[in-house]
Design a protein around this motif. Structure first.
Motif, short mmCIF file in Angstrom:
data_model
loop_
_atom_site.label_atom_id
_atom_site.label_comp_id
_atom_site.label_asym_id
_atom_site.label_seq_id
_atom_site.Cartn_x
_atom_site.Cartn_y
_atom_site.Cartn_z
N SER A 141 0.82 -1.22 0.00
CA SER A 141 0.00 0.00 0.00
C SER A 141 0.85 1.26 0.00
CB SER A 141 -0.96 0.01 1.20
OG SER A 141 -1.82 -1.10 1.14
N MET A 142 1.93 1.22 -0.77
CA MET A 142 2.82 2.39 -0.89
C MET A 142 2.49 3.14 -2.17
SD MET A 142 6.59 0.83 0.03
CE MET A 142 7.41 2.40 0.22
N THR A 143 2.60 4.45 -2.11
CA THR A 143 2.50 5.26 -3.33
C THR A 143 3.88 5.30 -3.98
OG1 THR A 143 3.08 7.33 -2.23
CG2 THR A 143 0.72 6.71 -2.27
N GLN A 144 3.90 5.75 -5.23
CA GLN A 144 5.19 5.93 -5.88
C GLN A 144 6.02 6.96 -5.13
OE1 GLN A 144 4.41 6.87 -10.01
NE2 GLN A 144 4.22 4.71 -10.57
N GLN A 164 5.98 7.60 -1.89
CA GLN A 164 6.51 6.99 -0.68
C GLN A 164 7.72 6.11 -0.99
OE1 GLN A 164 2.77 5.26 0.53
NE2 GLN A 164 2.60 6.64 2.28
N LEU A 165 7.64 5.36 -2.09
CA LEU A 165 8.78 4.53 -2.48
C LEU A 165 9.96 5.41 -2.89
CD1 LEU A 165 10.02 1.77 -2.94
CD2 LEU A 165 8.95 1.73 -5.21
N HIS A 195 13.68 9.79 -7.56
CA HIS A 195 12.60 10.72 -7.85
C HIS A 195 11.35 9.92 -8.20
CE1 HIS A 195 10.38 13.93 -9.86
NE2 HIS A 195 11.17 14.77 -9.23
N ARG A 196 10.16 10.46 -7.89
CA ARG A 196 8.92 9.78 -8.21
C ARG A 196 8.79 9.47 -9.70
NH1 ARG A 196 4.69 10.21 -10.78
NH2 ARG A 196 5.02 12.40 -11.23
N VAL A 197 9.24 10.37 -10.55
CA VAL A 197 9.19 10.13 -11.99
C VAL A 197 10.08 8.93 -12.35
CG1 VAL A 197 9.73 11.11 -14.26
CG2 VAL A 197 8.59 12.51 -12.53
N SER A 198 11.20 8.77 -11.67
CA SER A 198 12.06 7.62 -11.92
C SER A 198 11.37 6.33 -11.52
CB SER A 198 13.38 7.76 -11.15
OG SER A 198 14.10 8.87 -11.63
#
Length: 79
Positions: A30-33, A35-36, A43-46
């Motif tokens: 249940s992690m968002t991008q 949070q990861l 970076h979230r885009v990565s």
């Protein structure tokens, strides 16, 4: 240097499989991008590009991803 089409296809297949596995483990926790991304320093885009098989990551990033997902590095690779 010319590339072997079969090797390039195998590389692309491996990137897609890695991305699917990362997404599967992330969602199971249940992690968002974001949070990861925060947990790994990426970076979230990565993370998004990785999950779509569009980013080739190095060993240190595989280790960071595995740790953040509560897994071993080898758990990110499926055969």
């Amino acid at each position: 240097m010319p590339t072997n089409p079969e090797l390039e296809q195998a590389r692309q297949d491996a990137l897609v499989a890695l991305g699917h596995r990362v997404r599967e483990l992330r969602m199971a926790r249940s992690m968002t991008q974001q949070q990861l991304a925060d947990a790994t320093g990426l970076h979230r885009v990565s993370i998004n590009r990785l999950e779509h098989g569009q980013l080739d990551v190095g060993v240190s990033n595989v280790k960071a991803l595995a740790a953040a997902l509560g897994a071993q590095p080898q758990d990110l690779f499926t055969i």
